[in-house]
Scaffold this active site. Sequence first.
Site, PDB file in Angstrom:
ATOM      1  N   ASN A 134       0.249  15.575  -4.020  1.00  0.00           N
ATOM      2  CA  ASN A 134      -0.321  14.886  -2.468  1.00  0.00           C
ATOM      3  C   ASN A 134      -0.271  15.973  -1.375  1.00  0.00           C
ATOM      4  OD1 ASN A 134      -0.623  12.391  -1.170  1.00  0.00           O
ATOM      5  ND2 ASN A 134       1.176  13.241   0.034  1.00  0.00           N
ATOM      6  N   GLU A 197      -6.821  14.160  -2.014  1.00  0.00           N
ATOM      7  CA  GLU A 197      -7.040  14.545  -0.680  1.00  0.00           C
ATOM      8  C   GLU A 197      -8.020  16.041  -0.596  1.00  0.00           C
ATOM      9  OE1 GLU A 197      -3.918  14.272  -1.752  1.00  0.00           O
ATOM     10  OE2 GLU A 197      -3.276  12.249  -0.264  1.00  0.00           O
ATOM     11  N   ASP A 244       5.582   8.329  19.138  1.00  0.00           N
ATOM     12  CA  ASP A 244       4.567   7.868  18.186  1.00  0.00           C
ATOM     13  C   ASP A 244       3.282   7.338  18.694  1.00  0.00           C
ATOM     14  OD1 ASP A 244       3.176   7.182  15.691  1.00  0.00           O
ATOM     15  OD2 ASP A 244       5.113   7.026  14.851  1.00  0.00           O
TER      16      ASP A 244
HETATM   17 MN    MN Z   1      -1.770  11.069  -0.408  1.00  0.00          MN
END
Ligand code: MN
Length: 421
Positions: A134, A197, A244
């Site tokens: 990932n 990705e 955030d």
């Molecule tokens: Mn991912």
Amino acid sequence: MSFREFISRLKKTGTLVEIQRPVSPKFEASRIAKQTKAPILFQDIAGSKVLLNLLGSREELATMLKVPKAEIISKLSKVAPKGEVKLVSASPTLEVVEEEVDLTKLPILTHFEKDGGPYITAGIVVSEYEGVSNASIHRLMLLGKDRLAARLVPPRHTYLLHKKAAEKGEKLPVAIVLGCAPTIIYASSTRVPAGKEFEYAAALRGSPVELFECENGIKVPHSEIVLEGYIEPEERVDEGPFVDITGTYDRIRKEPVIRITRIIHRKDPIYHGILPAGPEHLLMMGVPYEPRIFRAVGEVTQVKNVVLSQGGCCYLHAIVQIEKQTEGDGKNAIMAAFAAHTSLKHVVVVDEDIDIFDPNDVEFAIATRVKGDKDLLIISNVRGSSLDPRGASDGTTTKLGIDATKVLAEKENFKRAKIPK
Ligand code: MN
């Protein structure tokens, strides 16, 4: 286009702001970035080069994708995560290898008054466990010379990989990438299937992404700086507060610790930072949802364009542009948009003659094409965004859709006057 090539490009087009004088990593750099809004290259933050606001506007996204600004979303909605990824043995990232780890030598910024500490904000955390990999950006709080606290949001991919490893008492190997090709930064912000990705980045730019292997086996793209290490299985520390997308504070949480074992970097590396609640942060959070809304609305009517507007934190407000085919299309478009992006709170549907990038033009549509008792759709008690300060503690909110499209049967009444040439 590599990180450096992209910066040279910004320099050539006169978009880049350069600051030569020394700037403090505590508050001063974030204050300047907040005021400037354009991409900024600081030449001297604690002796290092730092780049902020890299993909801070849709103009830069358009440059990255090599399309006009109005075509960003239609391009993104067509690209599947199926590009070529190549393993190579050499990389300019290996120009300098530091076995003696000291993260405090990096220009890690402290952004806001109540922040829990200095934070790495543009680090792509690449991880791999039992063959599943990932790559995603996580906020990382500096704890010491070789330790970071990582906010791993459940049930995202890094969280799941760490959980899997921790259940077996094992640490999760990671490599934190700072300053790589903008398409890879963008791809790492999207939610493609696990491990896709880099293939997505390759597809976006139409050329293979090269990866090289770190000491701990993690494969990373060429970049300015890479921090190699692993996430501890058990240890939890206080992480936060941190700002955030809405510009408000996220609370302190118990989060895992990353131990850094080796740092590799280019000579004279450029550190990449993302200003919390700044335009780059908002775009990276929001833009990946625009193609999803675009495709969903495209299932119910003729969709022209979609934008998650900046005033809505690029996350809570959508403007959807359609070419209305039949009466009621506006309401169907509202329902499709809410289904495609569950954090969406308010949506305005407009016709093809409205400039969705101009808030005044969108307001004009609301002013001249809306009847309050006919054109609003209110849905109570639905799941909302955890980032919305007005959301309920059980995670629900009220959604409001505004159909600001013309009444088809009275089309002529809405025609905007033109001056002939
Ligand atoms: Mn991912």
